[in-house]
Design a protein around this motif. Structure first.
Motif, PDB file in Angstrom:
ATOM      1  N   ASP A   1      16.254  -4.652  -0.688  1.00 34.71           N
ATOM      2  CA  ASP A   1      15.546  -4.645   0.586  1.00 34.71           C
ATOM      3  C   ASP A   1      14.221  -3.895   0.545  1.00 34.71           C
ATOM      4  O   ASP A   1      13.599  -3.694   1.590  1.00 34.71           O
ATOM      5  N   ARG A   2      13.783  -3.483  -0.618  1.00 34.59           N
ATOM      6  CA  ARG A   2      12.491  -2.807  -0.714  1.00 34.59           C
ATOM      7  C   ARG A   2      11.460  -3.808  -1.239  1.00 34.59           C
ATOM      8  O   ARG A   2      11.724  -4.574  -2.162  1.00 34.59           O
ATOM      9  N   THR A   3      10.264  -3.787  -0.660  1.00 32.40           N
ATOM     10  CA  THR A   3       9.231  -4.767  -0.988  1.00 32.40           C
ATOM     11  C   THR A   3       7.964  -4.052  -1.435  1.00 32.40           C
ATOM     12  O   THR A   3       7.518  -3.089  -0.796  1.00 32.40           O
ATOM     13  N   LEU A   4       7.385  -4.553  -2.510  1.00 29.82           N
ATOM     14  CA  LEU A   4       6.089  -4.088  -2.992  1.00 29.82           C
ATOM     15  C   LEU A   4       5.083  -5.215  -2.770  1.00 29.82           C
ATOM     16  O   LEU A   4       5.335  -6.362  -3.126  1.00 29.82           O
ATOM     17  N   SER A   5       3.932  -4.886  -2.181  1.00 27.44           N
ATOM     18  CA  SER A   5       2.935  -5.921  -1.905  1.00 27.44           C
ATOM     19  C   SER A   5       1.528  -5.395  -2.151  1.00 27.44           C
ATOM     20  O   SER A   5       1.235  -4.201  -1.967  1.00 27.44           O
ATOM     21  N   PHE A   6       0.647  -6.323  -2.572  1.00 28.23           N
ATOM     22  CA  PHE A   6      -0.782  -6.062  -2.720  1.00 28.23           C
ATOM     23  C   PHE A   6      -1.522  -7.170  -1.981  1.00 28.23           C
ATOM     24  O   PHE A   6      -1.180  -8.352  -2.119  1.00 28.23           O
ATOM     25  N   SER A   7      -2.551  -6.780  -1.237  1.00 29.29           N
ATOM     26  CA  SER A   7      -3.307  -7.763  -0.456  1.00 29.29           C
ATOM     27  C   SER A   7      -4.795  -7.558  -0.653  1.00 29.29           C
ATOM     28  O   SER A   7      -5.285  -6.421  -0.744  1.00 29.29           O
ATOM     29  N   LEU A   8      -5.492  -8.667  -0.671  1.00 33.65           N
ATOM     30  CA  LEU A   8      -6.948  -8.673  -0.742  1.00 33.65           C
ATOM     31  C   LEU A   8      -7.438  -9.633   0.332  1.00 33.65           C
ATOM     32  O   LEU A   8      -7.035 -10.805   0.349  1.00 33.65           O
ATOM     33  N   GLY A   9      -8.288  -9.117   1.237  1.00 37.91           N
ATOM     34  CA  GLY A   9      -8.685  -9.958   2.356  1.00 37.91           C
ATOM     35  C   GLY A   9     -10.130  -9.772   2.759  1.00 37.91           C
ATOM     36  O   GLY A   9     -10.773  -8.754   2.463  1.00 37.91           O
ATOM     37  N   ALA A  10     -10.633 -10.798   3.443  1.00 44.91           N
ATOM     38  CA  ALA A  10     -11.977 -10.770   4.027  1.00 44.91           C
ATOM     39  C   ALA A  10     -11.864 -11.318   5.439  1.00 44.91           C
ATOM     40  O   ALA A  10     -11.149 -12.301   5.680  1.00 44.91           O
TER      41      ALA A  10
END
Length: 716
Positions: free
Chosen positions: A452-461
């Motif tokens: 139930d643990r989540t790792l995330s990376f995001s790149l946005g404009a």
């Protein structure tokens, strides 16, 4: 004797010959019929010389000699003519010619008469459904009323009426036989209901009588006689010794003297079937009960056979399937048990639900299998066999919303849930709206090193053009989270991470008295903690939620200015009745450590809009610059209450919202503004569709008269 009389006698004799064997008929000459009674070679008599009508043609003596002797006994059979009698020979010859002519006159038999008849079981007797030129008349309908007596004394009448065949017929039938059939069916129903409540000597009888005007209606009465109530006598369980010793008796809640009701007995057996796998017996089998009734004492001795199977403990996982998603190492992440823990079916259900929540499977099942290996405590190890078939990994999703002040907002996403196994997803998101456009790419690893643990990376404009500011923003974020899902709603949720934002924004510069643009570099450490005791993630009807956000940040524009953004929110849901839920929300926020004008406009607090204070436009509340546009603040408060009335898949929601934004670091509660309105809901399997219409109370110049909000999900 005249010729006519003779002829008549001949016909009578022929008739008798046809019926009785051995009877011949002598044909007598008919006056005026040439060739009859004489050989064909004899010349025809001259008419002038013909005998008169009363002349004797055949002398009586000759006739009498030719006729068979008649016995005085009228009941005796006639004797045959002598074979050498000339009269007999002539009569037989004439009879043969007559029969030949008759047979030649018969027409050939029609082919249909020569065809074979169909087998009897295939012969159809159904009348034609429709005759040409004939209109169908209306079907005959018999009306009836019905009643039941004797069941109310044992509280079974309501259940009987729910299941009654007479009630389902709605007082109409095609014929009386159908009414009788329904009455007989209800007799059996009444007996079954009474026996299920412990009245095993119960009887029921139905009567059907004519009633009503002209006796054209039927009246049906079901009379039930429950008889004595049977109770449990001796209660015994046939099984091997269990561990602990009272495991079986404790979980079979039946005792001597209890009414012998079907629901009570079945419920007790179901409880035992549930508890045994929760206490170390995954392969237990509850057999068929045996109840021995005693008509004298009105008791029933109850015996239940149970096969326990081995007492077991967990070892690990096995897996099979033609398209497997997870290997054994990743499956171990989902286990909330250790090797050697006593088997508990609730932990198996927990693993199954967690696997379903990943959305990676088209089908998945989890069941225990024996290993034959014994553990140190004497239990047998079992493995959980996971049968898995991968589902389609890609998903397209979209969301459309509209609100006054913010305009149209369309958001779409593409997801590949397992591009980087296991559970490494790539998500592309795009936003197109009246005041906002943007795109984000996200990598997400679900169940990262821990369930139930989540790792995330995001790149946005992103580009935003609101009344308060216009901004061009780029961001890079990393986050570790523990989230709820519609399938797996968690009590505690959290996230923490790092966020780096570069933003170019316009603002009203109070130092120069005009709008200008500036570029900020922002670094933040956002954190969140939530506690959820509500009963549903998307459409709660009872319980409460508490959420807290803290984000230490620093903005750099010439010099670094550290500050913190904090917010606390609580919501509660109370069901007044089954169709009405009262929901309330309170939210406050504060930004200490920096002046408002040194904050980037996109990091300030605003209020107003569909997710804030309805009745006002997006970001409409709070202080304004001299040019009339919102400037935001360092604190705010919001309150809302609404009554959610639901009928079927639709609902009506009247509501009142309140809130305000302040320049200072703490919300003072002054000058709070109110908005009121009403909303409509359409409930779907993915959440309610929401349409709200609201207006500000004590509207001020420049504020919206009416605001409209369309989105998915409840307001809070």
């Amino acid at each position: 004797m005249s010729g006519v009389s003779y002829k008549g006698i001949c016909v009578a004799a022929l008739a008798g010959a046809a019926l009785l064997p051995g009877i011949a008929c002598a044909q007598i000459a008919d006056p005026g019929a040439p060739g009859q009674g004489a050989p064909s070679s004899s010349p025809s008599p001259d008419p002038a010389q013909q005998a008169p009508q009363d002349e004797v043609i055949v002398p009586d003596a000759t006739f009498e000699a030719a006729m068979p002797k008649v016995d005085d006994d009228l009941n005796a059979p006639l004797s045959a003519l002598p074979a050498d009698s000339p009269v007999a020979e002539d009569a037989l010859a004439e009879l043969g010619r007559s029969l030949a002519e008759t047979l030649e006159a018969i027409k050939p038999e029609e082919p249909e008469f020569a065809a074979e008849l169909p087998p009897l079981d295939q012969f159809k007797l159904d009348p034609p459904t429709q005759l040409a030129g004939v209109k169908d008349s209306k079907s005959v309908v018999i009306f009836y009323n019905w009643s039941a007596t004797g069941l109310d004394a044992i509280d079974a009448e309501d259940r009987f009426r729910e299941l009654s065949a007479l009630r389902r017929g709605k007082g109409k039938a095609a014929n009386s036989a159908m009414v009788n059939a329904r009455a007989v069916e209800d007799e059996k129903l009444a007996v079954r209901l009474m026996q299920s409540l412990g009245y095993y000597d119960a009887t029921a009888i139905s009567t059907v009588e004519q009633s009503g005007e002209n006796r054209r209606q039927l009246s049906v009465t079901i009379t039930a006689t429950p008889g004595p109530l049977y109770k449990l006598g001796a209660v015994s369980i046939e099984a091997a010794p269990a561990n602990p010793a009272d495991l079986l008796s404790r979980n079979l809640p039946l005792k001597t003297g209890d009414p012998l009701e079907a629901e009570r007995v079945q419920g007790a057996e179901a409880n035992l079937s549930l508890k045994l796998p929760q206490n170390g017996y995954p392969f237990a089998d509850v057999g068929d009960r045996d109840i021995l009734l005693d008509e004298d004492t009105h008791t029933g001795d109850y015996t239940l056979p149970v096969t326990l199977g081995p007492r077991s403990s967990f070892r690990g996982f096995q897996t099979e399937g033609r398209r497997q998603v997870f290997d054994i190492d990743h499956l171990n992440i989902f286990a909330r048990f250790r090797q050697g823990d006593l088997y508990d079916s609730r932990k198996v259900d927990d693993v199954r639900e967690a696997l379903i929540a990943t959305s990676q499977f088209s089908t998945v099942s989890v069941e225990p299998v024996r290993t034959g290996e014994m553990s140190p405590d004497g239990t047998e190890y079992v493995d959980l066999l996971v049968r898995q078939v991968a589902g389609r990994p890609r998903t397209l999703a979209g969301e459309l919303g509209y609100s006054t002040g913010q305009g149209i907002r369309l958001q779409g996403s593409w997801t590949h849930r397992n591009l980087f196994p296991p559970e490494g997803a790539l998500i592309g998101t795009g936003v197109i709206g009246t005041q906002e456009q943007g795109a984000t790419a996200t990598f997400r690893r679900s169940n990262w090193r821990k369930r139930d643990r989540t790792l995330s990376f995001s790149l946005g404009a992103n580009h935003s053009d609101f009344d308060a500011y216009e901004s061009f923003t780029g961001s890079l974020t990393a986050r570790v989270s523990y989230d709820s899902t519609p399938i797996w709603q968690k009590r505690w949720t959290y996230f923490y991470g790092v966020e780096i934002v570069g933003s170019n924004e316009d603002r009203y510069n109070f130092n120069i008295g005009a709008r200008d643009r500036g570029t900020w570099l922002i670094a933040a450490l956002p954190t969140f903690l939530g506690y959820d005791r509500s009963d549903d993630l998307l459409n709660p009807t009872r319980g409460f939620r508490i959420k807290a956000n803290v984000s230490p940040e620093t903005s750099v524009r010439g010099a670094a200015r550290p500050y913190a953004r904090m917010m606390l929110e609580g919501t509660a849901y109370y069901p007044v009745m089954s169709s009405i839920v009262v929901a309330g929300r309170a939210r406050v926020g504060s930004i200490p450590g920096i002046d408002r004008d040194d904050l980037p406009p996109s990091r300030r607090y605003y209020a107003g809009g569909g997710g804030s204070v309805r009745g006002f436009g997006y970001q409409e509340l709070g202080p304004r610059s001299p040019d009339g546009r919102p400037v935001g603040g360092r604190s705010f408060n919001e309150f809302a209450i609404e009554a959610r009335y639901r009928f079927g898949n639709f609902g009506i929601v009247p509501f009142i919202d309140a809130g305000q934004v302040y320049d200072g670091v703490a919300p003072t509660g002054k000058n709070i503004r109110f908005g009121a309105g009403i909303g409509g809901r359409m409930y779907t399997n993915f959440g309610p569709l929401r349409v709200d219409v609201a207006t500000p109370i004590n509207r001020q110049p420049g504020e919206s008269r009416v605001s409209l909000y369309i989105s998915i999900g409840q307001a809070f």
